[in-house]
Design an enzyme around this catalytic site. Structure first.
Site, mmCIF file in Angstrom:
data_model
loop_
_atom_site.group_PDB
_atom_site.id
_atom_site.type_symbol
_atom_site.label_atom_id
_atom_site.label_comp_id
_atom_site.label_asym_id
_atom_site.label_seq_id
_atom_site.Cartn_x
_atom_site.Cartn_y
_atom_site.Cartn_z
ATOM 1 N N MET A 107 19.915 17.370 3.562
ATOM 2 C CA MET A 107 18.763 16.525 3.832
ATOM 3 C C MET A 107 17.880 16.508 2.591
ATOM 4 O O MET A 107 17.428 17.570 2.138
ATOM 5 C CB MET A 107 18.002 17.082 5.039
ATOM 6 C CG MET A 107 16.720 16.367 5.370
ATOM 7 S SD MET A 107 16.014 16.905 6.960
ATOM 8 C CE MET A 107 15.836 18.669 6.728
ATOM 9 N N ARG A 129 14.161 21.810 13.136
ATOM 10 C CA ARG A 129 13.027 22.666 13.510
ATOM 11 C C ARG A 129 13.398 23.594 14.658
ATOM 12 O O ARG A 129 13.045 24.774 14.663
ATOM 13 C CB ARG A 129 11.827 21.791 13.866
ATOM 14 C CG ARG A 129 11.172 21.187 12.645
ATOM 15 C CD ARG A 129 10.134 20.128 12.950
ATOM 16 N NE ARG A 129 9.495 19.689 11.715
ATOM 17 C CZ ARG A 129 8.621 18.708 11.618
ATOM 18 N NH1 ARG A 129 8.268 18.039 12.717
ATOM 19 N NH2 ARG A 129 8.098 18.372 10.448
ATOM 20 N N TYR A 170 9.936 26.297 5.655
ATOM 21 C CA TYR A 170 10.702 25.046 5.560
ATOM 22 C C TYR A 170 10.798 24.317 6.887
ATOM 23 O O TYR A 170 10.470 24.847 7.930
ATOM 24 C CB TYR A 170 12.051 25.240 4.885
ATOM 25 C CG TYR A 170 13.097 26.168 5.463
ATOM 26 C CD1 TYR A 170 13.030 26.704 6.733
ATOM 27 C CD2 TYR A 170 14.209 26.483 4.678
ATOM 28 C CE1 TYR A 170 14.026 27.535 7.213
ATOM 29 C CE2 TYR A 170 15.217 27.323 5.139
ATOM 30 C CZ TYR A 170 15.117 27.839 6.413
ATOM 31 O OH TYR A 170 16.110 28.651 6.884
ATOM 32 N N GLU A 171 11.228 23.066 6.793
ATOM 33 C CA GLU A 171 11.264 22.122 7.928
ATOM 34 C C GLU A 171 9.884 21.888 8.525
ATOM 35 O O GLU A 171 9.738 21.691 9.726
ATOM 36 C CB GLU A 171 12.247 22.599 9.004
ATOM 37 C CG GLU A 171 13.655 22.815 8.521
ATOM 38 C CD GLU A 171 14.250 21.589 7.828
ATOM 39 O OE1 GLU A 171 13.758 20.478 8.059
ATOM 40 O OE2 GLU A 171 15.191 21.765 7.048
ATOM 41 N N GLY A 172 8.872 21.912 7.679
ATOM 42 C CA GLY A 172 7.496 21.741 8.131
ATOM 43 C C GLY A 172 6.862 23.091 8.349
ATOM 44 O O GLY A 172 7.287 23.846 9.223
#
Length: 586
Positions: free
Chosen positions: A163, A296, A436-438
């Site tokens: 991604m 997430r 990571y991933e927000g």
């Protein structure tokens, strides 16, 4: 240090006693033949693979790391062979769509396998985890030709996914990204730009690597509405399906990181790479969020996996390490597991890991309902619960995972700081899961600013009603009384703060100031809920596992749930003490 023990008995208890897994599967078309016995047998084999193949590579992979030489990325010794064994054993396609070579097993089974992999080798788990997220985005948004070309080999694990969102000047605010996609004229695009922090961006496993890239079309407006999503493979595909020329992308460098050293985190240069549009032009963020939300939830499971492994190893050490005298002063030296503060750290980690697993299973069951239930209303309700809980699972599980890893390291004292014992790697690896991933702060804002206001608060109210229903059911069970009372009181605090935040929606600073505390409060109440369910079932059992569950539920009620008191107070006190101080004074 003791080897990791897959928590199969705990999983058996949850699937067979706490949640009506068999009953749910019978109601879901395509899963009628799946039951707890089958799930546990699969998980037992997954545990053996994790212990026998992946765990031995964890420390060596961390120490060796990945290398970039002459433009090619090499993963640590043993990783390519382990990945091939993983694929050959069928683990890559466990929950994949059977239409594209997947096994079609429930999401519940998948997340429990993900937990075990995360416990033994977090770096390795990112390869299949990211691939699965890319598969979900392609499945939902790509056209039929892209699906037919890429999904079978991605689901089987022959090809992997990555991604590509982040740029040096565009992290959380993706509206700032500058990567461009120019139409070629034959339906493809040439993508130009540089992305950073790209996990699994390149490796030496063979096969293809499918990049999902956010970029802007010519004339696209500024901000997130101008972003589109593109699929670009490392190798272009021939008409016969074979791998052709390498696409115009390269690895600029490998990031030097605090942890997950065996995972190649790449700076990717797209120098006119050929790609194809996924979904609608200008709606790339919407398409990418399918992958991001899947990741997430996956990252939350990583936090659970680290918590479980670290707590196990700390408990094993505490049983063997002799130091100090008993509390009454009559014996010594004693195993440090007798000391109250050591027990505090171990029991806190155990209570959080067990509750995380239970809530993860419930959430995965909602995902299976949303995907397959024949009743549209049931699917819609379940999908809402998944949306509500996604930021909670990601942020709370990883916060608690890191806290448990740090506390487990503390149990080992000086040995916890030494590499050969393995605990310091858990702490380093766990830290990225909060980022990571927000970041977890972003997850908290998502919960407060987006998820709570959904349906004018009705979605959260329905979730709270589920908790209240189980509290009423458990009210007549003396063995579950302590955790039921503590959860009921904490739920009242959560409802109070929810009303407070919904009333303050017009004041963004209030939401920002409260978000992290509110998410933790929400998670603790949800954990109390699943502990009520576990205690209610354990009350009728007579095995050591049932006794341990009851004792841990009581500990959670008396020593962890009181956090909800100060969390409520901090939220109600508002943003003034945060925002009134001048920035120059910080």
């Amino acid at each position: 240090m003791t080897s990791y023990a897959p928590p199969v008995s705990d999983i058996t208890f949850l699937l067979g006693e706490v949640f009506d897994f068999d009953g749910l599967m019978r109601r879901l078309p395509g899963h009628e033949d799946v039951n707890a016995d089958l799930a546990v047998s699969i998980l037992d084999e997954a545990g053996k693979f994790c212990v026998g193949v992946l765990e031995p590579l964890n420390r060596s992979g961390d120490e060796e790391g990945c290398r970039l030489e002459n433009g090619a990325v090499s993963t640590p010794k043993g990783f390519p062979e382990a990945y091939r064994a993983f694929v050959e054993a069928g683990w890559a396609g466990l929950s994949g769509d059977p239409e594209y070579s997947g096994q079609g097993l429930p999401r519940v089974v998948q997340i429990l396998v993900d937990e075990m992999i995360s416990s033994v080798n977090l770096s390795f788990g990112l390869f299949p985890g990211l691939t699965r997220g890319a598969v979900e985005a392609i499945s939902r948004h790509a056209n039929s030709d892209l699906k037919a070309t890429y999904l079978p080999k991605m689901i089987s694990g022959e090809w992997t996914g990555a991604m590509a969102l982040t740029e040096a000047a565009a992290g959380t605010d993706l509206g700032l990204l500058t990567t461009k996609a120019e139409p070629v004229g034959d339906g493809s695009y040439r993508i130009k730009g540089t992305k950073i922090f790209i996990s699994s961006g390149d490796h030496d496993f063979g096969g293809n690597i499918i990049h999902l890239i956010l970029a802007r079309l010519p004339g696209a407006p500024k901000g997130v509405k101008g972003i589109s999503l593109f699929l670009a493979p490392k190798f272009l595909i021939g008409k016969d399906g074979s791998l052709g020329a390498r696409n115009d992308m390269s690895v600029g460098s490998l990031e030097h990181k605090m942890g997950i050293h065996a995972q190649p985190t790449c700076v990717m240069n797209y120098d006119g790479a050929i790609g194809w549009l996924v979904g609608e032009a200008g709606r790339g963020l919407n398409s990418m969020f399918t992958m991001m939300n899947a990741e997430r939830l996956f990252v939350g499971i990583q936090g659970l996996g680290i918590a479980e492994a670290a707590n196990q190893k700390a408990t094993g050490y505490a049983r063997e390490r002799l130091q100090g005298r008993s509390s009454d002063g009559t014996r010594g030296p004693v195993a440090i597991i007798e000391h109250p503060d050591v027990r505090r750290m171990l029991l806190t980690g155990r209570s959080l890991a067990d509750a995380s697993r239970a809530l993860a299973i419930w959430t995965a069951m909602q995902m299976d309902i949303a995907a397959r239930h024949p009743d549209e209303a049931a699917r819609r309700e379940a999908d809402g619960f998944v949306a509500l809980l996604t930021p909670v699972v990601k942020a709370a599980f990883t916060d608690f995972g890191f806290e448990t890893a740090a506390a487990s390291q503390q149990v080992l004292g000086g040995h916890g700081y030494i590499r050969e014992w393995g605990m310091e790697q858990f702490v380093r690896d766990a830290r990225i899961t909060q980022i990571y991933e927000g970041t977890n702060g972003v997850q908290a804002l998502d919960l407060v600013s987006r998820k709570l206001p959904m349906e004018d608060g009705a979605l959260a109210s329905r979730f709270f009603a589920l908790i209240e229903q189980d509290l009423r059911t458990a009210a007549d069970l003396p063995a579950a009384g302590v955790i039921s009372k503590a959860t009921a009181q904490a739920l009242g605090r959560l409802e109070t703060t929810t009303r407070h935040l919904l009333a303050a929606r017009a004041a963004p600073a209030e939401a920002g100031a409260a978000a992290a505390d509110y998410l933790r409060l929400f998670a603790l109440v949800a954990f109390g809920w699943v502990w009520v369910r576990m205690a209610a079932k354990a009350a009728s059992g007579h095995t050591p596992l049932h006794r341990r569950k009851l004792a841990t539920a009581t500990f959670f009620a008396e020593r962890v749930m009181p956090q909800t008191l100060w969390l409520e107070a901090a939220i109600i006190n508002g943003a003034a003490s945060l925002m009134d101080i001048e920035a120059e004074m910080l």
